[in-house]
Design a protein around this motif. Structure first.
Motif, short mmCIF file in Angstrom:
data_model
loop_
_atom_site.label_atom_id
_atom_site.label_comp_id
_atom_site.label_asym_id
_atom_site.label_seq_id
_atom_site.Cartn_x
_atom_site.Cartn_y
_atom_site.Cartn_z
N LEU A 1 0.82 -1.21 0.00
CA LEU A 1 0.00 0.00 0.00
C LEU A 1 0.86 1.27 0.00
O LEU A 1 0.57 2.22 -0.72
N ILE A 2 1.93 1.25 0.81
CA ILE A 2 2.81 2.42 0.89
C ILE A 2 3.47 2.70 -0.45
O ILE A 2 3.67 3.86 -0.83
N MET A 3 3.79 1.66 -1.20
CA MET A 3 4.45 1.84 -2.50
C MET A 3 3.53 2.50 -3.52
O MET A 3 4.00 3.02 -4.53
N PHE A 4 2.22 2.47 -3.27
CA PHE A 4 1.30 3.21 -4.14
C PHE A 4 1.27 4.69 -3.75
O PHE A 4 1.33 5.58 -4.59
N ILE A 5 1.21 4.93 -2.44
CA ILE A 5 1.11 6.30 -1.93
C ILE A 5 2.44 7.04 -2.07
O ILE A 5 2.47 8.22 -2.41
N HIS A 6 3.54 6.31 -1.83
CA HIS A 6 4.86 6.96 -1.81
C HIS A 6 5.88 6.14 -2.62
O HIS A 6 6.79 5.52 -2.06
N PRO A 7 5.74 6.13 -3.96
CA PRO A 7 6.67 5.35 -4.78
C PRO A 7 7.98 6.07 -5.08
O PRO A 7 8.86 5.52 -5.73
N GLN A 8 8.10 7.34 -4.59
CA GLN A 8 9.22 8.19 -5.00
C GLN A 8 10.62 7.58 -4.81
O GLN A 8 11.45 7.69 -5.72
N PRO A 9 10.92 6.95 -3.65
CA PRO A 9 12.29 6.42 -3.50
C PRO A 9 12.69 5.45 -4.62
O PRO A 9 13.80 5.53 -5.15
N PHE A 10 11.77 4.56 -4.99
CA PHE A 10 12.08 3.58 -6.04
C PHE A 10 12.07 4.25 -7.41
O PHE A 10 12.88 3.92 -8.28
N TYR A 11 11.16 5.21 -7.60
CA TYR A 11 11.12 5.93 -8.88
C TYR A 11 12.39 6.74 -9.09
O TYR A 11 12.96 6.75 -10.19
N GLU A 12 12.85 7.41 -8.03
CA GLU A 12 14.07 8.22 -8.13
C GLU A 12 15.29 7.35 -8.42
O GLU A 12 16.16 7.72 -9.22
N LEU A 13 15.36 6.16 -7.78
CA LEU A 13 16.46 5.24 -8.08
C LEU A 13 16.39 4.76 -9.52
O LEU A 13 17.41 4.66 -10.21
N ALA A 14 15.17 4.48 -9.99
CA ALA A 14 14.99 4.03 -11.38
C ALA A 14 15.43 5.12 -12.36
O ALA A 14 16.08 4.84 -13.37
N LYS A 15 15.07 6.37 -12.07
CA LYS A 15 15.51 7.49 -12.93
C LYS A 15 17.03 7.65 -12.89
O LYS A 15 17.66 7.97 -13.90
N ALA A 16 17.60 7.42 -11.70
CA ALA A 16 19.06 7.54 -11.56
C ALA A 16 19.79 6.48 -12.39
O ALA A 16 20.90 6.72 -12.87
#
Length: 496
Positions: free
Chosen positions: A470-485
């Motif tokens: 559930l948290i990964m839906f509300i706050h996916p930013q850490p994984f998204y930022e790593l993916a962009k990096a």
């Protein structure tokens, strides 16, 4: 170079290794033995989080252990893709250990000390693999992971467990030696390097035919990615205790496979070269076939762990597709799917083990009305199923969205249709389980014994991983930022 950070990098690999001796010594005192395991896993997570913060701050962290010859060395580096994998594995090691304490004691399993020793060895291999600076280092620890998990697969010691272990070891070792090792040698000869480099190791004049053939060898050789027809090891390994199925076959082993596929596609071939290779389209459609066929086979399984195993084969295909699409959306989708699938699938395996321990049921056809006695477990199963399907409010929504965008951007409409159809099949083989658990029908007589959930440690673990979905839906930013990096490191900007 910050000495403490290089030390932390090495500790993430060495601490689980050192812990095996302490676990062996304290084996006769279960509480102390498990305290050693949990303490070690907490320290490893602490080190990984510190490395993550240093990476975010732009610090370069690398270390070399041993140089066999110039260009061939055991060395490690902290970069975004490896960090994403290490964060997931180190966090879920803690949660799985908590779960395993409840499961192993509740099930009165034999050889629990050996179990925790091999578990720690496997995590040491995963950390080394995640931070590998080159293909040689990755290959060494890829094989260590295979060998260290074999005793876990055959843990029960039965004829069925030994047969499952033979299939597991046979397929993973044969694909590694016949294809993966050959691909690495050819990469060394043709590309002149085994280092993971932005843009890949092959120059612009490389023969597309030769590079395409090497790509096929890699995809077939990385057996842990479970692309058909080299997938049978994964269902065979379901003879292992559920904690093994949970971490090693929902996170560590299978994710080591697709992580390796991503590393090879991005940093050995490069996202510019991949679309030009004659074999890329063939492999994309093979991965799509794997996604669809595994989903169809999953629908036919009455054993819950077998159904989840074939579901994993299908979901791993998503990650391979994202890597082979060779565009920014595909890479972001694949990277995020490593995380979202890890939390979703580990929760489903935790639920399967909880049902086995508390209700002694392994067949889906016998689980009607289970929501009356195991409401927390079945609610967790429902939420984790939504994440695997890829619908709100769960983390799987974002990874599947980016993967679909990747197919749109490249015009791979057949692949897009396959992914959408597979999600519909996910609904068909996952959602009836919690539905019939809570709505068993008028002919069902509710049990009178009251609620009977799995032991508390197991319940705590599956609740945490469900919250993760559930948290990964509300706050996916850490994984998204790593993916962009990852894209930044590979020399590609998001939107390209």
């Amino acid at each position: 170079m910050n000495l403490s950070l290089t030390l932390m990098l090495q500790l993430t690999i060495l601490l689980p290794l050192f812990a095996t001796a302490a676990i062996a010594v304290t084996g006769s005192k279960p509480n102390l033995r498990e305290a050693v395991t949990i303490t070690t896993s907490l320290v490893v997570l602490y080190c990984v989080v510190n490395l993550y913060q240093a990476l975010q701050a732009g610090t370069s962290i690398e270390v070399t252990w041993w140089e066999l010859m110039p260009g061939l060395e055991i060395s490690f580096v902290v970069e975004p893709l490896g960090m994403l994998f290490a964060l997931i594995a180190s966090f879920l090691w803690i949660i799985t250990t908590i779960y395993a304490i409840g499961y192993m004691r509740g099930h009165n399993e034999d050889n629990q000390t050996r179990f925790f020793i091999c578990f720690a060895l496997a995590i040491s291999a995963v950390m080394a693999l995640a931070f590998s600076a080159n293909l040689f280092t990755l290959f060494v620890f890829y094989e260590v992971l295979t060998l260290s998990t074999y005793p876990l697969v055959t843990h029960a010691g039965t004829d069925k467990a030994k047969q499952g272990g033979r299939v597991y070891l046979g397929i993973l070792l044969s694909t590694s030696i016949a294809f993966f090792l050959l691909a690495i040698i050819l990469t060394w000869i043709v590309g002149g390097s085994l280092e993971f480099k932005a843009g890949g190791v092959f120059d612009a004049n490389v023969s597309p035919t030769i590079a395409g053939a090497i790509l096929v060898l890699f995809i077939f050789g990385i057996g842990k990615a479970a692309i058909m027809p080299f997938h049978r090891w994964l269902p065979a390994a379901m003879v292992a205790p559920t904690p093994v199925s949970a971490l090693l076959h929902a996170v560590a082993v299978v994710k080591a496979g697709v992580f390796t596929v991503l590393k090879v596609c991005i940093f050995i071939f490069g996202l510019d070269l991949l679309p030009k290779l004659p074999t890329t389209d063939f492999l994309l459609h093979l991965a799509a076939f794997s996604v669809l066929m595994a989903s169809v086979v999953a629908m036919q399984q009455d054993n819950l762990k077998a159904r989840l195993a074939y579901s994993t084969v299908s979901q791993l295909g998503y990650i391979t597709i994202g890597a082979l699409l060779a565009n920014s959306s595909g890479v972001i989708g694949s990277s995020m799917h490593i995380a979202s699938h890890a939390f979703g699938k580990i929760t489903l395996f935790f639920c399967a083990g909880a049902i086995l321990v508390a209700a002694h049921k392994s067949k889906i056809s016998e689980m009607r009305g289970l929501g009356y006695t195991m409401p927390i477990t079945m609610a967790a199963f429902f939420i984790a199923s939504l994440s695997i399907i890829g619908v709100p409010p769960t983390g799987g929504t974002w990874s599947k969205w980016f993967l679909l965008m990747g197919t749109v951007e490249t015009g791979h409409w057949v692949i897009m249709a396959t992914l959408m159809l597979s999600s519909l099949l996910n609904i068909a083989y996952l959602l009836p389980i919690p539905y019939h658990a809570f709505f068993p029908g008028k002919d069902f007589t509710p049990p009178t014994g009251g609620i009977k959930e799995a032991p508390l440690p197991s319940l705590i673990a599956l609740t945490i991983t469900t919250l993760g979905c559930l948290i990964m839906f509300i706050h996916p930013q850490p994984f998204y930022e790593l993916a962009k990096a990852i894209l930044t490191v590979s020399g590609v900007s998001h939107g390209q």
